[in-house]
Design an enzyme around this catalytic site. Structure first.
Site, PDB file in Angstrom:
ATOM      1  N   HIS A   1      -3.081   0.559  -1.553  1.00 55.27           N
ATOM      2  CA  HIS A   1      -1.734   0.191  -1.147  1.00 55.27           C
ATOM      3  C   HIS A   1      -1.536  -1.284  -1.469  1.00 55.27           C
ATOM      4  O   HIS A   1      -2.503  -2.049  -1.559  1.00 55.27           O
ATOM      5  CB  HIS A   1      -1.541   0.410   0.359  1.00 55.27           C
ATOM      6  CG  HIS A   1      -1.349   1.849   0.742  1.00 55.27           C
ATOM      7  ND1 HIS A   1      -0.315   2.608   0.260  1.00 55.27           N
ATOM      8  CD2 HIS A   1      -2.052   2.653   1.587  1.00 55.27           C
ATOM      9  CE1 HIS A   1      -0.383   3.834   0.782  1.00 55.27           C
ATOM     10  NE2 HIS A   1      -1.438   3.882   1.595  1.00 55.27           N
TER      11      HIS A   1
ATOM     12  N   CYS B   1       1.598  -1.050  -5.055  1.00 58.60           N
ATOM     13  CA  CYS B   1       2.977  -1.490  -5.057  1.00 58.60           C
ATOM     14  C   CYS B   1       3.053  -2.999  -5.006  1.00 58.60           C
ATOM     15  O   CYS B   1       2.194  -3.670  -4.449  1.00 58.60           O
ATOM     16  CB  CYS B   1       3.726  -0.920  -3.860  1.00 58.60           C
ATOM     17  SG  CYS B   1       4.084   0.829  -4.067  1.00 58.60           S
TER      18      CYS B   1
END
Length: 432
Positions: free
Chosen positions: A246, A296
């Site tokens: 992440h 991301c």
């Protein structure tokens, strides 16, 4: 920290960047519990003295109400009284004008390179040359006096290539974070094992020695990178780091974004690259350091824009597509408004570094739970099909184009990109 103390630090930022010696403060700040050891290690790894001073001040603003007075105390204890007095008086640096006798002579601004154009455009008052009256005729228009073609401009076929014939070519570290601790409220990354397996096989085929580490906390990520940094790379020609996790958006002055450990603590991409730069890993000086980030850069979702019919192409993507985003409270503009430009007279520290991001900074990155992420799936295939003939930067452009054609849930788009500080062409070893 109290707002008034933050304002004092911000208004005197340029003075602190120019005069602060962070190395003298570390022991005192640790002893007074202003910073943790991890925070001090991160500051030390941020680059030059000026980079460390900037990071120290930024981190200081995030600490408690006692941080500012304890910082002043450390300045006094380490012989930096002049800075302490400036901060204690709360006077912005702009008010501290030199005496007339000490005022420097005004000199013409040097000619700026194209890289400086964006810096000048951010100045509050534009600097314009004064037109001096002249009796000489004006130059003829360009059509009457064609501009001579620049001499010595390098052609693509004259650009050098990196040496990439060592066997093995180099070390490749893959950190694959799939299962996050429950208290972090971060979802598990289904499909990341597919990405990891593909990239492990691909870089082994490119003659790299690959090491895979799974589900690391922030501290463990730093330890793995530190261990890689301390290895002797003199027998190798390249080094690769791949982060599958992440991610989020953070303030920076070089490389945007950050990736998360499974404990919910993030590590900036800028710090990740610092472990292997020419300053901290001498045996990799002048050799390419490649970073591939599948995470991301923020939480914005790109819905794309309408294109002409000849640009339109079938989009792919499924209902099971997930993102690797972590919501962030920062602006989509990842540059802090308090950042200042630092001039460098030497070869930049990030030379010979390329950071390839799965998505544009500030936006989410999509991952299919059954097939893996768009970016890794495309990168693996492009490397397989084109590494025999094309250099890395050309192949990454192919990746950018193909991923941009995808569509998640029939709506969302993704645009990979890279920060390229390579000085030569890079061709991988392949079995021809």
């Amino acid at each position: 920290m109290e707002e008034r103390h933050k304002r004092i630090l911000q208004s005197n930022r340029s003075v602190l960047m120019g005069g602060l010696d962070p190395s003298k403060l570390y022991d005192g700040l640790l002893e007074k519990r202003v910073f943790t050891q991890d925070m001090i290690d991160e500051i030390k790894n941020s680059g030059t003295r000026r980079d460390q001073a900037r990071q120290l001040v930024r981190d200081l603003e995030t600490r408690g109400s006692r941080a500012f007075p304890l910082f002043l105390q450390c300045l006094h204890e380490t012989g930096q009284q002049s800075l302490a007095e400036i901060l204690q008086n709360g006077a912005p640096a702009a008010q501290l004008q030199p005496s007339p006798a000490a005022r420097p002579a005004v000199r013409p601004l040097p000619l700026s390179s194209p890289m400086d154009a964006d810096k000048l455009s951010r100045e509050t008052v534009p600097v314009c040359p004064v037109q001096q009256p002249s009796t000489t005729p004006s130059p003829s228009p360009e059509k009457d006096s064609p501009r001579p073609r620049p001499q010595g401009r390098p052609r693509r076929d004259s650009i050098q290539s990196y040496k990439m014939d060592a066997s093995p070519c180099g070390l490749c570290l893959i950190i694959n974070n799939m299962e996050f601790e429950p208290q972090t409220e971060l979802s598990n990354r289904k499909g990341s094992n597919i990405d990891c397996d593909k990239l492990e096989s691909r870089f082994k085929a490119l003659n790299f020695t690959v090491e895979v580490k799974t589900n690391l906390k922030q501290r463990q990520i730093k330890h793995a990178l530190s261990a890689l940094c301390k290895k002797d790379h003199s027998q190798y020609d390249c080094c690769v780091v791949i982060m599958l996790s992440h991610g989020t958006e953070v303030s920076h002055n070089r490389f945007p974004g950050a990736v998360y450990g499974v404990d919910g603590q993030h590590i900036p991409v800028q710090l990740i690259t610092n472990y292997l730069n020419g300053q901290h890993c001498p045996s990799l000086q002048g050799k390419p350091k490649l970073f591939f980030i599948q995470a991301c850069g923020g939480d914005e979702k790109d819905t794309g824009f309408e294109v002409s019919p000849d640009e339109a192409a079938p989009s792919i993507g499924g209902e099971d597509d997930q993102t690797d985003a972590i919501p962030t409270s920062s602006s989509s503009d990842s540059l802090s408004t308090s950042d200042e430009v630092d001039a460098r007279a030497t070869l930049p520290t990030p030379s010979d570094i390329l950071v390839s991001y799965s998505t544009f900074p500030g936006y989410v990155s999509w991952r299919d739970t059954q097939a893996g992420s768009w970016y890794v799936e495309t990168l693996d295939r492009i490397l397989e099909e084109n590494a025999n003939t094309d250099d890395l930067v050309t192949m990454l452009m192919m990746v950018n184009h193909e991923v941009s054609q995808n569509s998640a849930k029939g709506l969302y788009k993704q645009m990979p990109g890279s920060f390229n500080f390579l000085r030569k062409l890079l061709y991988f070893q392949t079995q021809r």
